[in-house]
Write an enzyme that holds these catalytic residues in place. Structure first.
Site, mmCIF file in Angstrom:
data_model
loop_
_atom_site.group_PDB
_atom_site.id
_atom_site.type_symbol
_atom_site.label_atom_id
_atom_site.label_comp_id
_atom_site.label_asym_id
_atom_site.label_seq_id
_atom_site.Cartn_x
_atom_site.Cartn_y
_atom_site.Cartn_z
ATOM 1 N N HIS A 88 0.814 -1.207 0.000
ATOM 2 C CA HIS A 88 0.000 0.000 0.000
ATOM 3 C C HIS A 88 0.852 1.263 0.000
ATOM 4 O O HIS A 88 0.550 2.221 -0.707
ATOM 5 C CB HIS A 88 -0.923 -0.004 1.228
ATOM 6 C CG HIS A 88 -1.815 1.199 1.316
ATOM 7 N ND1 HIS A 88 -3.037 1.267 0.690
ATOM 8 C CD2 HIS A 88 -1.658 2.388 1.954
ATOM 9 C CE1 HIS A 88 -3.592 2.440 0.939
ATOM 10 N NE2 HIS A 88 -2.784 3.133 1.707
ATOM 11 N N HIS A 146 -10.135 2.278 -0.307
ATOM 12 C CA HIS A 146 -10.261 1.738 1.047
ATOM 13 C C HIS A 146 -11.017 0.422 0.947
ATOM 14 O O HIS A 146 -12.009 0.183 1.630
ATOM 15 C CB HIS A 146 -10.960 2.734 1.973
ATOM 16 C CG HIS A 146 -10.140 3.083 3.172
ATOM 17 N ND1 HIS A 146 -10.654 3.215 4.430
ATOM 18 C CD2 HIS A 146 -8.811 3.300 3.311
ATOM 19 C CE1 HIS A 146 -9.690 3.525 5.296
ATOM 20 N NE2 HIS A 146 -8.565 3.581 4.628
#
Length: 754
Positions: A51, A97
Site C-alpha cells: 500500500h 479503502h
C-alpha cells in the site's frame, strides 16, 4: 555517534508476522548495519507494505505521462495540483479503502473519505467535492446488501457531517467483487496558487507538531494486515477489525479549518496528513523530502489508550491527524489558532541536521526517543523507509488461452428475438445511493449525481470570481479490461474525457485508482502492465497528464482475483460557466442526434457479458484524432446557449441503455430508428454521443465542420421507448424496472417504502 537503540533486536519470526519477507528483513539489516529492533521493524513493515511503497507497481507507473504546463504538482505528493488560471489551482486525488470496507463497511468507507479529504487540504486546498466509484457482488446475496448499505452509509455519514458534497460516482455489480468490494473515493479541492504547500520538513530546530485527534490502537497494521494480502472466504474476520480505523468527521471539520488558517497565515513550513502507516510515514517522508533528520518523542504523542507501546504509537493509523513543521517563533501563534478551532496541537519532535554527509540519501536520521533526552528506541535513515523500499519486477504472463478468447467474438451469438427484455434487465437507477449524499453543500454544485460528469462552480472562500467551472467524471469498465486490459483502459480514458466534454469542459488532468488482484500471480501483473500502457497511450494521444493515483493490489478472496478494475477520473475546465449545461434528458418534440461513427462490436459489452455470459472477442478500435475532434465538438455544442436540450454519452449498455436513461430521467418517451440490429443497439464502442435538440440541422452542420459523423436517429415524445424492430416498452414498465433494480432490493432508507 548516536546511541544504539535501546530496544532489543527483533526475533527471527517477527518480520514474517509483520508481512516482511526474509529477503526484505535482510535488506533492512543491511541498511542499518545490525538487526532491527521491534520498533524499527514495525516501521519498515508498514512503510514497505504494498500500500505504501508500490513495490510491485512502481516499475510500471513510471511509464505514465505526468508533465504538462498546467501541472504544478504531479505524482509523489499527497495530491496532484493543476493550475487553472487566475491565480487558482485545483488539487485532486483518488484513493482506495477496499479491504477495510470489506471487514467493516461503515468505518472502512467513512475513513476512506476522511483520508482523501486530508490528502487535499494538506496541499493548502479547500475540499469542495467528493466522488465514489463503488463495486460490489450480486445484490441477491445478503452479505453484498449489507456491504452496500454500510459503505453508502459510511460515505454519507462522514461526507455530510464534514460538510463536503458527494457529487457523483459509480455503482458496479459483478460476481468477482462478492467478498472483495472496491471502495474508491475521490476528492477535489481549490486553492490560491500562493497557498500551495508541500509535505517537507526543513529548517534545523523547527518543531514537528501533531495536530488533531488522540492516537489509539485502531488501524494498527492497516496497510500491512489489510491492504497487502487477500481475503479468505470470510472477509469479515473479527481478528481484522482492529486494523480498521474509526473516524470522527466533526474533528476533521475543525482540522480542515485550523490547517487552512495556519496555511493562510504562513505559520507552517510544511504539512503532511497521517494516513497509511501513521506517524512512521508522516515523520519519515517529511524528513526525507526535506533532506533532514528528525527526532520524535514517542511519549509526547497524546494517546487515547493506556499502555500503548512505541511501535503502536508510530504505526497507528488513527484518523483526523496532521503533522505540521513549525518554526519555534511561530509555535505560540499556531497553538492559538488550534485552540480557537478546538484542535489539539502537541510538539512531538524536532527537525535535526542531516550531518556532514548532507546529500547522502541515508544522511538524515529518524530517531524515536523514549521521552525528552531519553533512550533511543529506533534510529533509521529517514529516506530508507520510503526510498529504499523493495522494487519488484514481478513475473507477468498473458492468459494461456488469450488467442482463443479474442477469436471468440460475441457477434456469433444468436440475436435476441426481442431486445426489450435485455434492455430492461440492464437498467439501474443509482439514485438510492445519491439521495443519501448531500450534493448541494457549499452551493457550488451545478450538475450533481446522475449526469455524465459533475459540474461545479470554481469558487471557494478567498478565491476571486472567475466565471469558470470544473467538470469531473469517474469511470471504469472491468468488463472491457477483462477482455483486453490495454485496449480497455484506452477506451476508459476516452470515455472519461468524453464525459467531461458533455459537461462543457476541456480535459486538463487525470488521476487513477488501479484495483487489481494478487501481484504474485503472473496474469495479474500482465493485466496491470497492460492497463498502465493503455492509460499512457491514451493520455499521450489526448494530451491529458496523469497527476496522481493509487494502486490497490491483493484484491482476491478464496484464491480468485477480481477482474482488472482501473478507475480513472478526468478533470475538465469550463472556461465560461454561464448557465446550467444540458443534462441526461429529452425534451418533447426534440430530435435525437447520434454523434460519432456507427458501431456494432459487442466484445466486453453488458449484453454479451451479463446477459449471455460471453467474455471473449476483441474490443472495438478507437481513433484518438477522431476522438479529440469529438471532444472539442461536444464541448462547443454544450456551450452554445439553447442549442441542446439534453446530452448523454453512449457507454454501458450502448445506445439502447443511453436512450432509455435519457427517457427515464426526463419522463419523456422516444422513438428511434435506423439502428441496425442488436449489435448497434448494445455496442459500447467508444466515441458516440446522443444529443437532443430542437435544431438538428445546426448540430449536424457543426459536426460536419468538425469532421464528426452525425445523424438523426429519433424523436422525443409520447409514453413509450421504441427502437424500430428491436425495443418497444412503456415508460411506466421501464421506470419500474429501472427504479426497482437497486432500491427495490435493499432494506435501507430510500428503499421500496420511500
Amino acid at each position: 555517534m548516536d546511541a544504539a537503540p535501546a530496544a532489543t533486536p527483533a526475533d527471527d519470526a517477527l518480520h514474517r508476522a509483520l508481512g516482511l519477507t526474509d529477503d526484505e528483513a535482510a535488506s533492512i539489516a543491511a541498511i542499518l548495519g545490525r538487526p532491527p529492533n521491534h520498533v524499527e521493524l514495525a516501521m519498515y513493515a508498514v512503510m514497505w507494505s504494498e500500500h505504501c511503497s508500490y513495490k510491485s507497481s512502481r516499475l510500471h507507473l513510471r511509464r505514465l505521462p505526468t508533465e504538462a504546463p498546467q501541472v504544478l504538482v504531479g505524482p509523489g505528493e499527497n495530491a496532484g495540483v493543476v493550475d487553472v488560471g487566475d491565480g487558482i489551482a485545483v488539487a485532486i486525488r483518488i484513493e482506495s479503502h477496499n479491504h477495510p470496507s470489506a471487514v467493516e463497511p461503515y468505518q472502512g468507507a467513512a475513513t476512506g473519505v476522511g483520508g482523501i479529504l486530508r490528502d487535499i487540504f494538506t496541499m493548502g486546498a479547500r475540499p469542495i467535492a467528493l466522488m465514489d466509484p463503488l463495486f460490489f457482488g450480486d445484490l441477491d446475496d445478503a452479505r453484498t446488501r449489507w456491504l452496500v448499505e454500510g459503505v453508502v452509509a459510511g460515505i454519507s455519514g462522514y461526507g455530510n457531517s464534514v460538510g463536503v458534497p458527494t457529487v457523483g460516482g459509480e455503482l458496479t455489480f459483478a460476481p468477482c467483487y462478492a467478498r472483495n468490494p472496491l471502495v474508491n473515493v475521490l476528492c477535489l479541492g481549490v486553492l490560491p496558487v500562493d497557498r500551495l504547500v508541500l509535505g517537507r520538513a526543513t529548517g534545523v530546530g523547527n518543531l514537528a507538531v501533531l495536530l488533531g485527534s488522540l492516537t489509539g490502537r485502531d488501524g494498527i497494521g492497516g496497510v500491512s494486515v489489510l491492504a497487502s494480502a487477500g481475503f479468505d472466504a470470510e472477509a469479515a474476520d473479527d481478528s481484522k477489525r482492529p486494523s480498521v480505523q474509526v473516524g470522527d468527521p466533526f474533528e476533521e471539520k475543525r482540522l480542515i479549518e485550523a490547517c487552512l488558517e495556519l496555511l493562510d497565515r504562513h505559520l507552517v513550513v510544511g504539512i503532511q496528513d497521517l494516513g497509511g502507516a501513521g506517524l512512521a510515514c508522516a515523520t519519515s517522508e517529511t524528513a526525507a523530502r526535506g533532506g533532514v533528520g528528525m527526532d520524535v518523542d514517542a511519549r509526547a504523542v497524546p494517546t487515547r489508550e493506556d499502555g500503548m507501546e512505541p511501535f503502536e504509537v508510530m504505526t497507528s493509523e488513527s484518523q483526523e491527524r496532521m503533522l505540521a513543521i513549525v518554526a519555534p517563533s511561530d509555535l505560540a501563534a499556531v497553538q492559538q489558532v488550534c485552540e480557537r478551532w478546538e484542535v489539539r496541537a502537541t510538539v512531538v519532535g524536532t527537525v535535526t541536521d542531516p550531518g556532514p554527509a548532507a546529500g547522502d540519501p541515508h544522511a538524515g536520521r529518524l530517531r524515536i526517543l523514549d521521552g525528552p533526552g531519553g533512550s533511543v528506541l529506533a534510529d533509521v535513515p529517514a529516506a530508507s523507509l520510503s526510498d529504499d523500499a523493495p522494487l519488484y519486477d514481478r513475473p507477468l504472463a498473458p492468459p494461456a488461452d488469450l488467442a482463443e478468447r479474442r477469436a471468440d467474438d460475441p457477434a456469433a451469438l444468436p440475436a435476441p428475438r426481442d431486445c426489450t427484455e435485455d434492455l430492461l434487465a440492464m437498467l439501474l437507477d443509482p439514485s438510492w445511493a445519491f439521495r443519501q449524499y448531500d450534493h448541494d453543500l457549499l452551493l457550488n454544485t451545478v450538475v450533481g449525481p446522475g449526469g455524465d460528469a459533475a459540474v461545479l462552480r470554481l469558487a471557494a472562500p478567498g478565491l476571486p470570481p472567475t466565471g469558470k467551472g470544473l467538470a469531473l467524471s469517474t469511470d471504469s469498465n472491468p468488463r472491457w479490461c477483462a477482455v483486453d486490459p490495454r485496449r480497455g483502459t484506452e477506451l476508459l480514458v476516452a470515455e472519461s474525457a468524453l464525459n467531461v466534454a458533455c459537461g462543457g469542459a476541456r480535459p486538463v488532468a487525470l488521476v487513477n485508482c488501479l484495483n487489481f488482484g494478487n501481484p504474485e500471480h503472473p496474469e495479474v501483473m500482465w493485466q496491470l502492465s497492460e492497463s498502465v500502457d493503455g492509460m499512457a497511450s491514451a493520455c499521450r494521444a489526448l494530451g491529458i497528464p496523469v497527476v496522481g493515483g493509487n494502486v490497490s493490489l491483493y484484491n482476491e478472496s478464496g484464491g480468485a482475483d477480481i477482474d482488472p478494475t482501473p478507475v480513472v477520473a478526468v478533470l475538465g475546465v469550463v472556461d465560461r460557466l454561464e448557465r446550467v449545461p444540458p443534462s441526461v434528458a429529452l425534451a418533447d418534440g426534440g430530435s435525437v442526434v447520434l454523434l460519432g461513427r456507427q458501431a456494432s462490436a459487442l466484445a466486453g459489452s453488458r449484453w454479451a457479458v451479463e446477459r449471455r455470459g460471453h467474455t471473449g472477442g476483441s474490443l472495438a478500435p478507437w481513433d484518438p484524432e477522431e476522438h479529440a475532434r469529438l471532444l472539442a465538438l461536444v464541448a462547443e455544442l454544450v456551450g452554445r446557449p439553447g442549442l441542446l436540450q439534453g446530452i448523454h454519452d453512449v457507454a454501458d449498455g450502448g445506445i439502447g441503455v443511453a436512450l432509455a436513461e435519457c427517457a427515464l430521467r426526463s419522463a419523456t418517451g422516444v422513438r428511434a430508428g435506423g439502428i441496425e440490429g442488436h449489435g448497434e443497439l448494445f455496442s459500447e464502442a467508444p466515441g458516440r454521443v446522443l444529443a437532443c435538440t430542437a435544431d438538428p440541422a445546426a448540430v449536424q452542420a457543426a459536426a460536419a465542420a468538425a469532421g464528426v459523423d452525425a445523424r438523426v436517429v429519433g424523436r422525443a415524445g409520447g409514453d413509450r421507448i421504441v427502437v424500430d424492430g428491436l425495443v418497444d416498452v412503456g415508460l411506466a414498465e421501464a421506470t419500474a424496472a429501472w427504479r426497482g433494480a437497486l432500491a427495490g432490493r435493499l432494506d435501507a432508507p430510500g428503499g421500496p417504502a420511500a
